[in-house]
Design a protein around this motif. Sequence first.
Motif, PDB file in Angstrom:
ATOM      1  N   UNK A 184       0.846  -1.198   0.000  1.00  0.00           N
ATOM      2  CA  UNK A 184       0.000   0.000   0.000  1.00  0.00           C
ATOM      3  C   UNK A 184       0.880   1.246   0.000  1.00  0.00           C
ATOM      4  N   UNK A 185       0.515   2.212  -0.818  1.00  0.00           N
ATOM      5  CA  UNK A 185       1.232   3.496  -0.876  1.00  0.00           C
ATOM      6  C   UNK A 185       0.268   4.602  -0.459  1.00  0.00           C
ATOM      7  N   UNK A 186       0.624   5.295   0.619  1.00  0.00           N
ATOM      8  CA  UNK A 186      -0.201   6.416   1.087  1.00  0.00           C
ATOM      9  C   UNK A 186       0.460   7.712   0.610  1.00  0.00           C
ATOM     10  N   UNK A 211      -2.657   0.791   8.098  1.00  0.00           N
ATOM     11  CA  UNK A 211      -2.182  -0.142   7.065  1.00  0.00           C
ATOM     12  C   UNK A 211      -1.038  -0.989   7.609  1.00  0.00           C
ATOM     13  N   UNK A 212      -0.089  -0.347   8.310  1.00  0.00           N
ATOM     14  CA  UNK A 212       1.054  -1.088   8.859  1.00  0.00           C
ATOM     15  C   UNK A 212       0.585  -2.044   9.956  1.00  0.00           C
ATOM     16  N   UNK A 270       4.918   5.421   2.091  1.00  0.00           N
ATOM     17  CA  UNK A 270       4.172   6.681   2.211  1.00  0.00           C
ATOM     18  C   UNK A 270       5.018   7.821   1.664  1.00  0.00           C
ATOM     19  N   UNK A 271       4.335   8.900   1.291  1.00  0.00           N
ATOM     20  CA  UNK A 271       5.060  10.064   0.781  1.00  0.00           C
ATOM     21  C   UNK A 271       4.863  11.267   1.695  1.00  0.00           C
ATOM     22  N   UNK A 331      -2.317  -0.940  -3.965  1.00  0.00           N
ATOM     23  CA  UNK A 331      -3.313   0.084  -3.616  1.00  0.00           C
ATOM     24  C   UNK A 331      -2.607   1.398  -3.311  1.00  0.00           C
ATOM     25  N   UNK A 332      -3.137   2.486  -3.893  1.00  0.00           N
ATOM     26  CA  UNK A 332      -2.680   3.845  -3.560  1.00  0.00           C
ATOM     27  C   UNK A 332      -3.857   4.577  -2.924  1.00  0.00           C
ATOM     28  N   UNK A 333      -3.596   5.252  -1.798  1.00  0.00           N
ATOM     29  CA  UNK A 333      -4.600   6.159  -1.235  1.00  0.00           C
ATOM     30  C   UNK A 333      -3.999   7.561  -1.267  1.00  0.00           C
TER      31      UNK A 333
END
Length: 278
Positions: free
Chosen positions: A3-5, A20-21, A29-30, A64-66
């Motif tokens: 997953x990328x937040x 998520x973690x 994450x960014x 998945x990207x949020x």
Amino acid sequence: MRILIIGGSGFLGAELVRQAAAAGHATAATFATKPGTVAATWHALDLRDSERAEAVVAEVDPQLIVNATSGGSDWAVTAEGPIRLAMAAARYGCRLVHVSSDAVFSGRRVHYDESCLPDPVTPYGAAKAAAETGIRLAYPDAVIARTSLIIGDWRSEHVRLVHDLVTGCRDGFLFTDDIRCPVHVIDLAAALLELGSGEANGVHHLGGADAVSRHELGTLIASRDGLDALQLPAGLRADSPVPGALDVRLNSRATQRKLHTTLRGARQFLAVGHSSPS
Ligand SMILES: NC(=O)c1ccc[n+]([C@@H]2O[C@H](COP(=O)([O-])OP(=O)(O)OC[C@H]3O[C@@H](n4cnc5c(N)ncnc54)[C@H](OP(=O)(O)O)[C@@H]3O)[C@@H](O)[C@H]2O)c1
């Protein structure tokens, strides 16, 4: 799941990264200015950089990207960046959940369900509406999740405002005629991850179950936090020069029916003595 937040260093983003973690997902994450404090793989990303979003997606290769970034009325961050991100998600075949806002509505019809088209009255609302339109066209499989005032602890801008007004650190009013459907950050993050892990697409509403004025919300927050709510100055937005919608109530019932996560109302999650689910 990987997953990328996007915007994981923000208020909502940090809760998304945490959940998520905690659920055992490989979480990246960014941040734009400073990495968050929650354990994750952090990547610098400024959405104004036209190449960078795709480079981060390629490097992380998420399922998945949020997108929980907020750039206010900055068109490049709030409108263009999310559309470029959606194009990258479509190219790499990963799911995308984009966080939008009730600011896409003018308040003229008061009650808004998922079928309502945006009619923004502020530059921020216009940028969010433009992002929604571009994302729907670039990537019809994406989820667009409109939400309302996000509440939690002191990291919520709305909670900080209440504390500052009660203690006299800031001047201002809480409007009694400005109505929204606030949502708890824990419920919102859980609902976004739930939508992302399923097969939903299109517009979804993730507001809390209660419509309250900014002043009632402030009173509830002050009472929860042991502050003197009587110190909160009240005013009418209709009398003020502050631009924006008066009464916008997200009807989230159709989305709620699809979810296991409950989107509690402010009167419930801010009730004195009420503890949040962890
Ligand atoms: N807060 C609310 O009450 C509310 C209400 C309705 C909808 N929403 C929506 O909910 C989402 C989350 O809001 P929030 O309150 O959690 O926001 P926030 O705390 O202000 O966080 C914003 C995030 O966006 C990042 N960001 C800012 N400028 C950026 C740029 N140029 N490029 C890439 N990333 C950038 C920030 O990074 P740095 O921290 O590293 O600078 C941060 O991670 C947003 O989409 C917002 O529109 C919020």
